[in-house]
Design an enzyme around this catalytic site. Structure first.
Site, mmCIF file in Angstrom:
data_model
loop_
_atom_site.group_PDB
_atom_site.id
_atom_site.type_symbol
_atom_site.label_atom_id
_atom_site.label_comp_id
_atom_site.label_asym_id
_atom_site.label_seq_id
_atom_site.Cartn_x
_atom_site.Cartn_y
_atom_site.Cartn_z
ATOM 1 N N LYS A 78 0.863 -1.179 0.000
ATOM 2 C CA LYS A 78 0.000 0.000 0.000
ATOM 3 C C LYS A 78 0.901 1.231 0.000
ATOM 4 O O LYS A 78 1.920 1.251 0.711
ATOM 5 C CB LYS A 78 -0.883 -0.036 1.256
ATOM 6 C CG LYS A 78 -1.890 1.113 1.353
ATOM 7 C CD LYS A 78 -2.788 0.954 2.583
ATOM 8 C CE LYS A 78 -3.844 2.040 2.669
ATOM 9 N NZ LYS A 78 -4.744 1.874 3.825
ATOM 10 N N SER A 153 -9.714 1.967 2.884
ATOM 11 C CA SER A 153 -8.832 2.724 2.033
ATOM 12 C C SER A 153 -7.788 1.868 1.311
ATOM 13 O O SER A 153 -7.144 2.353 0.385
ATOM 14 C CB SER A 153 -8.103 3.795 2.847
ATOM 15 O OG SER A 153 -7.276 3.178 3.818
ATOM 16 N N SER A 177 -9.989 -0.343 7.117
ATOM 17 C CA SER A 177 -9.417 -0.237 5.766
ATOM 18 C C SER A 177 -8.722 -1.473 5.230
ATOM 19 O O SER A 177 -8.351 -1.484 4.059
ATOM 20 C CB SER A 177 -8.460 0.939 5.694
ATOM 21 O OG SER A 177 -9.173 2.109 5.472
HETATM 22 N N1 GLN Z 1 -13.194 4.342 6.254
HETATM 23 C C1 GLN Z 1 -12.621 4.817 7.476
HETATM 24 C C2 GLN Z 1 -12.218 6.269 7.302
HETATM 25 O O1 GLN Z 1 -12.551 6.814 6.320
HETATM 26 C C3 GLN Z 1 -11.459 3.977 7.868
HETATM 27 C C4 GLN Z 1 -10.264 4.243 7.058
HETATM 28 C C5 GLN Z 1 -9.096 3.414 7.484
HETATM 29 O O2 GLN Z 1 -9.223 2.396 8.152
HETATM 30 N N2 GLN Z 1 -7.927 3.891 7.143
HETATM 31 O O3 GLN Z 1 -11.600 6.859 8.114
#
Ligand code: GLN
Length: 486
Positions: A78, A153, A177
């Site tokens: 990532k 994400s 995410s």
């Molecule tokens: N979807 C969540 C957010 O927008 C979690 C994102 C994540 O785990 N990095 O913050």
């Protein structure tokens, strides 16, 4: 079996038996990336030369009898993990020109084990999002249906593994995410206990919640990768100095006698009924395999989304203050003075969602509102953590859906933050409590994958992985590949 439909475990066996070389394996995946990435947009950087150099080194090491535990295994990182000499953009225009001067600990450990880096995967900007649509580099597409999001994400990593452009990829999980995108593309993913894997070199979003983990096709491969990634790192002050179990050796633990708690709050309003039915069927299967099923209630868990959207923005507003146009990242042209430099560099460098979080975070931390929002959220966070603790007094694993729905259309929720935030209603609790959790494929609704979530107590990764492995021995959802990528 083709090289790309093999698991890491199977590839290691093939490499060991000299059925193919690490260079051949790397070339195979690089070709697949070249063919598939224009449509999927899963990779933001492909490091072909580096991959071939890594692969040659792996082949030499094997010939010399010095093969590491992941010798010759291709993987993708990532783009939130710093990679020495390679652009690390974190999905943001702000870091579009940032070449990291060192490797994140995760990257370093996986490289030292002999793995081969194929490239860096697309992601929501600074990991803020649930659909991969907030990336400066454009949305990632779901390999099961290109009109749909892959989740976020870590959507690039998820799509990469789902389309078999790499057998395994790293991810991070601040509120879901790893697990939510894993569910939406039909792969396995684990977010370990907070502190289990080093955050050194991982670009910070919300430091008390961020945790690195892995996405793979099987729970077995998650175990294999985690064994290398996990462990104490003196360069991360929240890293925990505790021995890392041999997750692979513990994978065979039977489900018999394992107490599984079905979280009633996870099956309320908002859960798509077809998803709910598939998740229940998966839980029944765990019961048939010998687990004892009990109902559990965590009444404060529904507060996890509002709690998270105070705590995470607060921490992000502080973490992202370092992007000031001076030290690294985007700098505006011809600033008039220092204030103009700050304002325009940040204004141009950050996207809308990141700005929304910084503003919310600054607000909840400001004098006069701190007690009402930030302090209150911290108290609710403690309550949620206490509920998990008490649940784990009577059960070994908590289960439920990973996501309330299957993958949705690109564009469907991007203008409605609240609806978007609700995607993580089942995943955020584990981050607030710091406990490990994973998602495994458990069926298809309308042709799209559905994920089963397993949550464990602190340092309970082994049991989660073993339960997931037992489930995957009886099912084949994790083996299915979208038709165009088979
Ligand atoms: N979807 C969540 C957010 O927008 C979690 C994102 C994540 O785990 N990095 O913050």
């Amino acid at each position: 079996m083709s090289l790309h439909s093999a698991s890491v475990t199977e590839l290691l066996a093939g490499l060991g038996a000299k059925q193919f070389s690490a260079v051949e394996l790397a070339e195979h995946f690089l070709k697949r990336i070249e063919a598939a990435n224009p449509a999927l947009n899963a990779f933001v950087t492909v490091t072909a030369e580096r991959a071939l150099a890594d692969a040659r080194r792996a082949d030499d090491a094997r010939a010399a009898g010095q093969a590491g535990p992941l010798n010759g295994i291709p993987l993708a990182h990532k783009d939130i993990f710093c990679t020495d000499g390679i652009r690390t953009a974190c999905g943001s225009r702000m870091l579009d020109n940032f070449i990291a001067p060192y490797d994140a600990t995760v990257v370093e450990r996986l490289a030292a084990a002999g793995s081969v880096m194929l490239g860096k995967t697309n992601m929501d900007e600074f990991a803020m999002g649930s659909s991969n649509e907030t990336s400066h580099y454009g949305p990632v597409r779901n390999p099961w249906d290109l009109r749909k999001v892959p989740g976020g994400s870590s959507g690039g990593s998820a799509a990469t593994v789902a389309a078999r452009l790499a057998p395994v990829a790293t991810g991070t999980d601040t509120g879901g995410s790893i697990r939510q995108p894993a569910a939406l593309v039909g792969v396995s993913g684990i977010k370990p206990t907070y502190g289990r894997v080093s955050r050194h070199g991982l670009i910070a979003f919300a430091s008390s919640l961020d945790q690195a983990g892995v996405l793979a096709t099987t729970a077995e491969d998650c175990a294999l990768l985690l064994r290398t990634m996990a462990g104490f790192d003196p360069r991360d002050s929240t890293s925990i100095d505790a021995a890392v179990p041999d997750y692979l050796a513990e994978l065979g633990a039977p489900l018999k006698g394992v107490r599984i708690g079905i979280v009633s709050e996870f099956f309320g309003q908002g859960l798509d009924s077809e998803n709910g039915a598939l998740v229940r069927a998966a839980i029944d299967q765990l019961g048939k395999l010998g687990a004892t099923l009990v109902d559990v209630s965590c009444p404060n868990l529904p507060l996890s989304v509002p709690t998270y959207y105070v705590v995470a923005p607060a921490e992000c507003s502080s973490n992202l203050s370092r992007f000031d146009g001076v030290r690294f990242g985007h700098r505006c042209k011809d600033p008039r003075d220092l204030l103009d430099l700050y304002q325009r560099s940040r204004g141009e460098g950050f996207g809308a969602e990141v700005k929304r979080r910084i503003m919310t975070g600054t607000y909840v931390l400001s004098a006069g509102y701190y007690d009402a929002y930030y302090l209150k959220a911290q108290k609710v966070r403690s309550l949620i953590a206490a509920e998990f603790r008490s649940a784990f007094g009577t059960v070994d694993i908590l289960v439920g859906p990973t996501s309330p729905t299957t993958a949705f259309d690109i564009g469907a929720k991007i203008d409605d933050p609240i609806t978007m935030y609700l995607n993580d209603i089942y995943t955020i609790g584990a981050n607030l409590a710091g406990v490990p959790a994973m998602s495994v494929p458990c069926g298809f609704a309308g042709g799209l994958p559905v994920g089963l979530q397993l949550i464990g107590p602190h340092f309970g990764e082994s049991r989660l992985l073993a339960a997931a492995h037992a489930y995957q021995r009886e099912t084949d959802f994790h083996r299915r590949v979208p038709a165009s990528y088979a």
